[in-house]
Scaffold this active site. Sequence first.
Site, PDB file in Angstrom:
ATOM      1  N   ASP A  81       0.879  -1.389  -0.029  1.00 27.44           N
ATOM      2  CA  ASP A  81       0.026   0.090  -0.008  1.00 27.44           C
ATOM      3  C   ASP A  81       0.910   1.315   0.137  1.00 27.44           C
ATOM      4  O   ASP A  81       1.871   1.542   0.816  1.00 27.44           O
ATOM      5  CB  ASP A  81      -0.846  -0.077   1.430  1.00 27.44           C
ATOM      6  CG  ASP A  81      -1.899   0.958   1.317  1.00 27.44           C
ATOM      7  OD1 ASP A  81      -2.272   1.215   0.159  1.00 27.44           O
ATOM      8  OD2 ASP A  81      -2.229   1.425   2.310  1.00 27.44           O
ATOM      9  N   GLU A 133      -1.431   5.810  -8.468  1.00 33.24           N
ATOM     10  CA  GLU A 133      -2.533   6.846  -7.837  1.00 33.24           C
ATOM     11  C   GLU A 133      -2.561   8.284  -8.775  1.00 33.24           C
ATOM     12  O   GLU A 133      -1.417   8.544  -8.910  1.00 33.24           O
ATOM     13  CB  GLU A 133      -2.471   7.254  -6.493  1.00 33.24           C
ATOM     14  CG  GLU A 133      -3.257   8.355  -5.786  1.00 33.24           C
ATOM     15  CD  GLU A 133      -3.010   8.640  -4.378  1.00 33.24           C
ATOM     16  OE1 GLU A 133      -2.842   7.599  -3.760  1.00 33.24           O
ATOM     17  OE2 GLU A 133      -3.136   9.857  -3.997  1.00 33.24           O
ATOM     18  N   HIS A 179      -7.775   9.584   4.102  1.00 37.13           N
ATOM     19  CA  HIS A 179      -7.193   8.808   4.805  1.00 37.13           C
ATOM     20  C   HIS A 179      -7.543   9.128   6.303  1.00 37.13           C
ATOM     21  O   HIS A 179      -7.464  10.486   6.526  1.00 37.13           O
ATOM     22  CB  HIS A 179      -5.637   8.363   4.664  1.00 37.13           C
ATOM     23  CG  HIS A 179      -5.373   7.900   3.460  1.00 37.13           C
ATOM     24  ND1 HIS A 179      -4.653   8.291   2.254  1.00 37.13           N
ATOM     25  CD2 HIS A 179      -5.772   6.510   2.750  1.00 37.13           C
ATOM     26  CE1 HIS A 179      -4.623   7.561   1.365  1.00 37.13           C
ATOM     27  NE2 HIS A 179      -4.987   6.481   1.623  1.00 37.13           N
ATOM     28  N   SER A 210     -12.522   4.098   5.419  1.00 37.83           N
ATOM     29  CA  SER A 210     -13.153   3.957   6.840  1.00 37.83           C
ATOM     30  C   SER A 210     -14.103   4.768   6.924  1.00 37.83           C
ATOM     31  O   SER A 210     -13.610   6.123   6.707  1.00 37.83           O
ATOM     32  CB  SER A 210     -12.057   3.868   7.629  1.00 37.83           C
ATOM     33  OG  SER A 210     -11.105   2.832   7.670  1.00 37.83           O
ATOM     34  N   THR A 232      -8.144   2.524   9.118  1.00 42.35           N
ATOM     35  CA  THR A 232      -8.445   3.106  10.177  1.00 42.35           C
ATOM     36  C   THR A 232      -9.774   2.346  11.121  1.00 42.35           C
ATOM     37  O   THR A 232      -9.517   2.283  12.323  1.00 42.35           O
ATOM     38  CB  THR A 232      -9.212   4.752  10.102  1.00 42.35           C
ATOM     39  OG1 THR A 232      -8.070   5.300   9.432  1.00 42.35           O
ATOM     40  CG2 THR A 232      -9.529   5.271  11.150  1.00 42.35           C
TER      41      THR A 232
END
Length: 283
Positions: A81, A133, A179, A210, A232
Amino acid sequence: MLVTGKEILQKAHEEGYAVGAFNTSNLEMTRAVIEAAEEEKSPVIIQTSQSAITYAGSTEIAMIVRLLAEEASVPVALHLDHGTDWDVVMKCLRDGWTSVMFDGSKYEFDKNIEITKQVISIAHPMGVSVEAELGKIGGVEDHVKVDAKDATMTDPDEAVEFVEKTGVDYLAIAIGTAHGVYKGDPELDFDRLKDIKARLNMPIVLHGASGVPEEDIKKAVSLGVNKINIDTDLRQAFKKAMHKVVKEQPDVYDPRKMLAPTSDAIKEVVKTKIRMFGSNNRA
Ligand code: 13P
């Protein structure tokens, strides 16, 4: 069984559901995620951030995940990640990750293309899939920190050019998630997602999931998101369960007895997410 990220995500893209990518940094979390996936008969992606690798050791965490994945009755991919450092990405390729994200979002568009292409030219011949990304996702994910003022949505035209020029397997796009912990509900740009999906026709990745309301997640899946990153929510489930043990059983000091409830809590969150993403019974 241990498989590549592409194997899992191409099927999700073709059949219209999303697969959870859950962050791990130890044995207990990895086992909880895999057990949840097995009980839900779901493919699953286990991912490690760069700092999780520093914490656990590259070879060590790879061996834990790969071994549990090989023994699992469902497809499991081991994914890096937010790989921002060339050396870490290369080490993951050597140590047996089956999917890596090269996160070049801090670079200018052309530089992001150039380095992503280099990563792919090494990863693909090794049979490893690659995520990139485009746009900048806000918030804090371990060593990656993007202030809200610097977060930028993915430009659909750039997304098409980026994919054509790099040949990336799946693309993380910025559509309003961030995030970490949200202060209010995030506002997702669903039109942008719809547009990008129609023009790319490939697996799309949603970071910072999350805390995103269930109806928004389901809408994002219906519009073509195929990989959903969750960190999270697992950390918070861990903390809550650990807090409960310490508070309610002050005499317990055996780490195994203290960690078991945290694993159970993580497992429950993962099972709920799997059903929300629609990957149950897809293994
Ligand atoms: P959350 O911590 O918001 O779940 O985001 C996880 C993530 O996107 C990892 O890349």
